[in-house]
Design an enzyme around this catalytic site. Structure first.
Site, PDB file in Angstrom:
ATOM      1  N   GLU A   1     -15.042   2.824 -24.531  1.00 14.15           N
ATOM      2  CA  GLU A   1     -14.776   3.590 -23.303  1.00 14.15           C
ATOM      3  C   GLU A   1     -13.379   3.095 -22.834  1.00 14.15           C
ATOM      4  O   GLU A   1     -12.515   2.446 -23.352  1.00 14.15           O
ATOM      5  CB  GLU A   1     -15.685   2.647 -22.256  1.00 14.15           C
TER       6      GLU A   1
ATOM      7  N   HIS B   1     -23.616   7.826 -25.265  1.00 13.32           N
ATOM      8  CA  HIS B   1     -24.775   6.911 -24.912  1.00 13.32           C
ATOM      9  C   HIS B   1     -25.883   7.498 -23.942  1.00 13.32           C
ATOM     10  O   HIS B   1     -25.204   8.442 -22.952  1.00 13.32           O
ATOM     11  CB  HIS B   1     -24.253   5.761 -24.591  1.00 13.32           C
TER      12      HIS B   1
END
Length: 223
Positions: A83, A9
């Site tokens: 994550e 990202h």
């Protein structure tokens, strides 16, 4: 097998402030991160994509949306690309965490780390590698697909593909909005790019099938 394009990202306010965001809600791209995501999308614009699969967190979904703009595809979400669950470390400044007794272990022996109240890095690697291999096989021969994920997750996938012990994964750098490319074959994975923030990626749609054996001497490279 398919060609996997790993995209981290773009930059977030947490990245910029040196805070470990983890699974904190509402952490999106900052202005720089949106520009980075747009550049990565432009680099991939000439590449036909079979799928874009994203971590469910806001920052990865926003990056995936930039890549998908103008395409007749919708993002698929997969928690296994999410994550690391950093537990009690979540939301804390990195400068503060660097003083924690666990920090040197994270740096030197990450395979031994379980974050207090969270995941182990071994568990992160296991779920992420299982996800990309499963999706890669599902999409089939010659497909090019994108997985949008997070720095430590991508590093763990790359360490596995490179045949590296997890304890060496801190040697790999994965910058915001960078591209890493892996082709899995029946014989072995081939790592074609790591932490690439360059220009044209249209070659991704024109790659020859992976060789059954690694070319001695290095071969002619991609076209």
């Amino acid at each position: 097998m398919a060609l996997l394009v790993l995209v981290r990202h773009g930059r977030t306010t947490a990245n910029a402030s040196g805070t470990l965001a983890g699974w904190t809600e509402g952490v999106g791209l900052d202005d720089t991160g949106r520009e980075q995501a747009a550049r990565t999308a432009a680099r991939l614009a000439g590449t036909p994509l079979a799928a874009v699969v994203s971590s469910p967190l806001q920052r990865t979904r926003e990056t995936a949306a930039a890549i998908l703009e103008g395409r007749e595809l919708e993002a698929r979400l997969d928690d296994r690309l999410g994550e690391c669950h950093y537990g009690e470390w979540t939301g804390r400044p990195l400068a503060e965490l660097a003083k924690d007794p666990l920090w040197p272990v994270v740096q030197q022996q990450p395979s031994a780390v379980r974050f207090p109240g969270g995941e182990s890095l071994r568990e992160v690697q296991h779920r992420a590698v299982a996800a990309v291999r499963e999706l890669d096989e599902e999409l089939g021969e010659q497909a090019v697909w994108v997985a949008v994920s997070h720095g430590d997750v991508i590093k763990a996938v790359l360490a596995d593909a490179l045949g590296m012990h997890l304890d060496a994964f801190q040697r790999i750098a994965v910058d915001p909005a960078s591209v890493s490319v892996v082709r899995y074959t029946k014989e072995r994975p081939y790592v074609l790019r790591v932490n690439d923030s360059g220009d044209d990626l249209s070659w991704l749609g024109r790659t020859d099938p992976a060789p059954t054996s690694a070319p001695v001497g290095g071969g002619a490279g991609t076209a």
